[in-house]
Design a protein around this motif. Structure first.
Motif, PDB file in Angstrom:
ATOM      1  N   LEU A  85     -94.674  18.412  56.462  1.00  0.00           N
ATOM      2  CA  LEU A  85     -94.158  19.948  56.981  1.00  0.00           C
ATOM      3  C   LEU A  85     -94.902  21.121  56.533  1.00  0.00           C
ATOM      4  O   LEU A  85     -94.904  21.956  57.202  1.00  0.00           O
ATOM      5  CB  LEU A  85     -92.730  19.991  56.559  1.00  0.00           C
ATOM      6  N   LYS A  86     -95.530  20.857  55.505  1.00  0.00           N
ATOM      7  CA  LYS A  86     -96.550  22.168  55.105  1.00  0.00           C
ATOM      8  C   LYS A  86     -97.796  22.045  56.211  1.00  0.00           C
ATOM      9  O   LYS A  86     -98.129  23.081  56.641  1.00  0.00           O
ATOM     10  CB  LYS A  86     -96.981  21.945  53.574  1.00  0.00           C
ATOM     11  N   LEU A  87     -98.096  20.873  56.509  1.00  0.00           N
ATOM     12  CA  LEU A  87     -99.250  20.622  57.396  1.00  0.00           C
ATOM     13  C   LEU A  87     -98.905  20.956  58.791  1.00  0.00           C
ATOM     14  O   LEU A  87     -99.703  21.452  59.696  1.00  0.00           O
ATOM     15  CB  LEU A  87     -99.844  19.259  57.317  1.00  0.00           C
ATOM     16  N   LEU A  88     -97.529  20.590  58.918  1.00  0.00           N
ATOM     17  CA  LEU A  88     -97.017  21.101  60.462  1.00  0.00           C
ATOM     18  C   LEU A  88     -95.707  21.626  60.661  1.00  0.00           C
ATOM     19  O   LEU A  88     -94.886  21.114  60.697  1.00  0.00           O
ATOM     20  CB  LEU A  88     -96.942  19.636  61.312  1.00  0.00           C
ATOM     21  N   PRO A  89     -95.671  22.941  60.159  1.00  0.00           N
ATOM     22  CA  PRO A  89     -94.701  23.792  60.055  1.00  0.00           C
ATOM     23  C   PRO A  89     -93.808  23.809  61.293  1.00  0.00           C
ATOM     24  O   PRO A  89     -92.277  23.953  61.051  1.00  0.00           O
ATOM     25  CB  PRO A  89     -95.055  24.896  59.269  1.00  0.00           C
ATOM     26  N   GLU A  90     -94.129  23.728  62.275  1.00  0.00           N
ATOM     27  CA  GLU A  90     -93.500  23.811  63.637  1.00  0.00           C
ATOM     28  C   GLU A  90     -92.543  22.803  63.983  1.00  0.00           C
ATOM     29  O   GLU A  90     -91.552  22.994  64.681  1.00  0.00           O
ATOM     30  CB  GLU A  90     -94.349  24.050  64.678  1.00  0.00           C
ATOM     31  N   LEU A  91     -92.665  21.572  63.018  1.00  0.00           N
ATOM     32  CA  LEU A  91     -91.742  20.399  63.074  1.00  0.00           C
ATOM     33  C   LEU A  91     -90.562  20.833  62.778  1.00  0.00           C
ATOM     34  O   LEU A  91     -89.457  20.483  63.319  1.00  0.00           O
ATOM     35  CB  LEU A  91     -92.433  19.441  62.454  1.00  0.00           C
ATOM     36  N   LYS A  92     -90.334  21.853  61.552  1.00  0.00           N
ATOM     37  CA  LYS A  92     -88.864  22.245  61.178  1.00  0.00           C
ATOM     38  C   LYS A  92     -88.074  22.657  62.298  1.00  0.00           C
ATOM     39  O   LYS A  92     -86.927  22.481  62.293  1.00  0.00           O
ATOM     40  CB  LYS A  92     -89.303  23.409  60.332  1.00  0.00           C
ATOM     41  N   PHE A  93     -88.558  23.331  63.551  1.00  0.00           N
ATOM     42  CA  PHE A  93     -87.827  23.762  64.519  1.00  0.00           C
ATOM     43  C   PHE A  93     -87.354  22.806  65.512  1.00  0.00           C
ATOM     44  O   PHE A  93     -86.844  22.937  66.224  1.00  0.00           O
ATOM     45  CB  PHE A  93     -88.578  24.979  65.434  1.00  0.00           C
ATOM     46  N   ILE A  94     -88.037  21.642  65.196  1.00  0.00           N
ATOM     47  CA  ILE A  94     -87.600  20.416  66.293  1.00  0.00           C
ATOM     48  C   ILE A  94     -86.797  19.276  65.556  1.00  0.00           C
ATOM     49  O   ILE A  94     -85.950  18.678  66.162  1.00  0.00           O
ATOM     50  CB  ILE A  94     -88.880  19.549  66.608  1.00  0.00           C
ATOM     51  N   LEU A  95     -86.699  19.189  64.133  1.00  0.00           N
ATOM     52  CA  LEU A  95     -85.951  18.303  63.645  1.00  0.00           C
ATOM     53  C   LEU A  95     -84.517  18.477  63.691  1.00  0.00           C
ATOM     54  O   LEU A  95     -83.975  19.788  63.673  1.00  0.00           O
ATOM     55  CB  LEU A  95     -86.329  18.081  62.138  1.00  0.00           C
TER      56      LEU A  95
END
Length: 207
Positions: free
Chosen positions: A93-103
């Motif tokens: 999640l630190k490498l791909l923070p945008e994933l937080k908006f999709i989970l």
């Protein structure tokens, strides 16, 4: 072909200023009409770039596009990511923070064992594969444009090759550009291109 589920690889070569990037960007309108996504990476001669960054950069753009499409697309991709068994760690999640908006709510975020840091690249590569598979399973084509490939090191080339060859779900177009006046780099790229069983080659000249 890609919009109908195929997987394609295109190499574009030509001197600086011959319109390689402009040619690729003409695909943007077509991919939008096909409910797909256009993402890009760029190698830089003067920067020491990590191969992970080159591969994560387009995914960050991809997830942003999903987020801006709204709730319906987000819910669709939440289900798609669940179906490919994507495991999420704090480090990813630190490498791909945008994933937080999709989970989806309630997604389990796994803590990482410090003793397994050497396996991080394998895990990140596997996670990238799963995300691309999730989009393909939803019949959402992706065009990944990799610019200035002549500056890529061998490790980056190997990772790009693995990502392309191990993606078996279609709906994926990988387009690369390279300056052919960089003779040594082009010779290395020609050797690398021969490892692919099939690809399309486009050579441009200055007008």
């Amino acid at each position: 072909k890609v919009t109908h589920g195929e997987q394609q690889l295109v190499f574009i070569q030509g001197p600086s200023g011959s319109g390689k990037s402009a040619l690729v960007h003409e695909l943007k309108q077509q991919v939008v009409l096909a409910r797909g996504y256009f993402v890009e990476s760029k190698f830089d001669q003067l920067q020491q770039q990590q191969v992970v960054d080159i591969m994560l950069q387009p995914l960050r753009h991809l997830l942003k596009q999903v987020y801006f499409e709204g709730e319906q697309t987000i819910r669709q991709m939440q289900k798609a990511l669940q179906r490919v068994d994507l495991m999420i760690t704090e480090g990813f999640l630190k490498l791909l923070p945008e994933l937080k908006f999709i989970l989806s709510k309630g997604t389990v975020i796994m803590a990482e064992d410090a003793d397994h840091t050497l396996q991080q690249q394998v895990y990140v590569f596997s996670s990238i594969q799963k995300i691309l598979r999730a989009f393909a399973n939803e019949s959402r084509p992706i065009i990944w444009f990799v610019d200035d490939l002549q500056w890529a090191d061998q490790n980056s080339l190997d990772m790009i090759e693995r990502l392309y060859e191990q993606h078996e779900n279609g709906y994926f177009l990988l387009v690369t550009t390279a300056r052919d006046e960089e003779k040594n780099a082009i010779e290395n790229l020609i050797d690398w291109q021969r490892t692919f069983p099939y690809f399309n080659m486009v050579k441009l000249q200055l007008l």
